[in-house]
Design an enzyme around this catalytic site. Structure first.
Site, PDB file in Angstrom:
ATOM      1  N   ARG A  23      -5.511   0.823  -0.662  1.00  6.80           N
ATOM      2  CA  ARG A  23      -6.584  -0.056  -0.417  1.00  6.80           C
ATOM      3  C   ARG A  23      -6.931  -0.275   0.864  1.00  6.80           C
ATOM      4  O   ARG A  23      -5.827  -0.470   1.535  1.00  6.80           O
ATOM      5  CB  ARG A  23      -6.503  -1.229  -1.418  1.00  6.80           C
ATOM      6  CG  ARG A  23      -7.541  -2.213  -1.397  1.00  6.80           C
ATOM      7  CD  ARG A  23      -7.301  -3.469  -2.242  1.00  6.80           C
ATOM      8  NE  ARG A  23      -7.466  -2.932  -3.866  1.00  6.80           N
ATOM      9  CZ  ARG A  23      -6.352  -3.304  -4.595  1.00  6.80           C
ATOM     10  NH1 ARG A  23      -5.514  -4.242  -4.361  1.00  6.80           N
ATOM     11  NH2 ARG A  23      -6.491  -3.173  -5.969  1.00  6.80           N
ATOM     12  N   ASN A  87       0.979 -10.540  -2.765  1.00  7.82           N
ATOM     13  CA  ASN A  87       1.398  -9.276  -3.169  1.00  7.82           C
ATOM     14  C   ASN A  87       2.885  -9.082  -2.864  1.00  7.82           C
ATOM     15  O   ASN A  87       3.240  -9.510  -1.458  1.00  7.82           O
ATOM     16  CB  ASN A  87       0.482  -8.153  -2.252  1.00  7.82           C
ATOM     17  CG  ASN A  87      -0.919  -8.227  -2.460  1.00  7.82           C
ATOM     18  OD1 ASN A  87      -1.224  -7.877  -3.446  1.00  7.82           O
ATOM     19  ND2 ASN A  87      -1.763  -9.009  -1.464  1.00  7.82           N
ATOM     20  N   ASP A 105       3.257  -3.237  -6.351  1.00  5.72           N
ATOM     21  CA  ASP A 105       2.526  -3.669  -7.505  1.00  5.72           C
ATOM     22  C   ASP A 105       2.753  -5.063  -8.145  1.00  5.72           C
ATOM     23  O   ASP A 105       1.770  -5.727  -8.556  1.00  5.72           O
ATOM     24  CB  ASP A 105       3.175  -2.699  -8.766  1.00  5.72           C
ATOM     25  CG  ASP A 105       3.325  -1.259  -8.564  1.00  5.72           C
ATOM     26  OD1 ASP A 105       2.344  -0.905  -7.980  1.00  5.72           O
ATOM     27  OD2 ASP A 105       4.298  -0.585  -8.436  1.00  5.72           O
ATOM     28  N   GLU A 123       2.817  -2.523 -14.509  1.00  3.17           N
ATOM     29  CA  GLU A 123       2.506  -1.568 -13.400  1.00  3.17           C
ATOM     30  C   GLU A 123       3.783  -1.240 -12.717  1.00  3.17           C
ATOM     31  O   GLU A 123       3.941  -0.016 -12.291  1.00  3.17           O
ATOM     32  CB  GLU A 123       1.376  -2.102 -12.685  1.00  3.17           C
ATOM     33  CG  GLU A 123       0.873  -1.136 -11.749  1.00  3.17           C
ATOM     34  CD  GLU A 123      -0.320  -1.832 -10.786  1.00  3.17           C
ATOM     35  OE1 GLU A 123      -0.631  -1.044  -9.845  1.00  3.17           O
ATOM     36  OE2 GLU A 123      -0.740  -2.773 -11.102  1.00  3.17           O
TER      37      GLU A 123
END
Length: 175
Positions: A23, A87, A105, A123
């Site tokens: 990202r 995060n 993740d 995830e």
């Protein structure tokens, strides 16, 4: 390590463990830049996903990146309070291109009342197997989840009640 200068605009790039781009946040204003900490502010910026999708953030945010801790935080300023998206990822690095980190993740969402939810455990488990995360990385991340929760509970660092407000005031001076 080089670091971005206060007042400069930087791109933020997150990667996955296998080196693939995850990202990109197009433009964040550096409010404080040292070799250990970068604090940035942004508002309604363009975010590009690795799959080609893109979107804009909905509100002003204050970002906190640390060169020694395996997490970063985004304090999002909404009408009903400050929400945090945390995060779990590698400490940041910086080059002239962007501020960069590896996203692992796991995430923690923190609500204005400072309750929180651990997200994306499935995830993480999937990517841990697919990308063969070393045990040392898994251990660091499990420790970092506990450390991050401790910071939330203690209102430490970016979770201090005045942190986002103070840095948002500084962000407004650059707009």
């Amino acid at each position: 390590m080089s670091f971005p200068k206060t007042g400069s605009k930087v791109q933020i790039q997150s990667y996955k463990h296998n080196g693939s781009l995850h990202r990109i946040w197009e433009e964040t204003i550096v409010l404080k830049g040292t070799s250990n900490i970068v604090i940035g502010g942004n508002d309604r910026i363009l975010v590009k996903e690795a799959d080609g999708r893109h979107w804009r953030t909905r509100e002003p945010a204050i970002c906190y990146f640390d060169a020694k801790h395996w997490f970063n935080t985004i304090g999002m300023i909404r009408s009903d309070g400050i929400y945090y998206y945390c995060n779990l990822g590698s400490p940041f690095s910086y080059d002239e291109e962007a501020l960069k980190y590896i996203d692992y993740d796991l995430d923690i969402k923190v609500f204005p009342d400072m309750t929180y939810t651990l997200l994306d455990e499935d995830e993480y488990a999937l990517h841990r197997k697919q990308m063969n995360y070393p045990k040392a990385i898994d251990d660091i991340l499990q420790y970092s989840v506990k450390e991050l929760i401790s910071w939330i509970n203690q209102r430490k660092g970016p979770f201090d009640p005045q942190f986002v407000e103070m840095w948002y005031e500084r962000f407004l001076q650059y707009r």
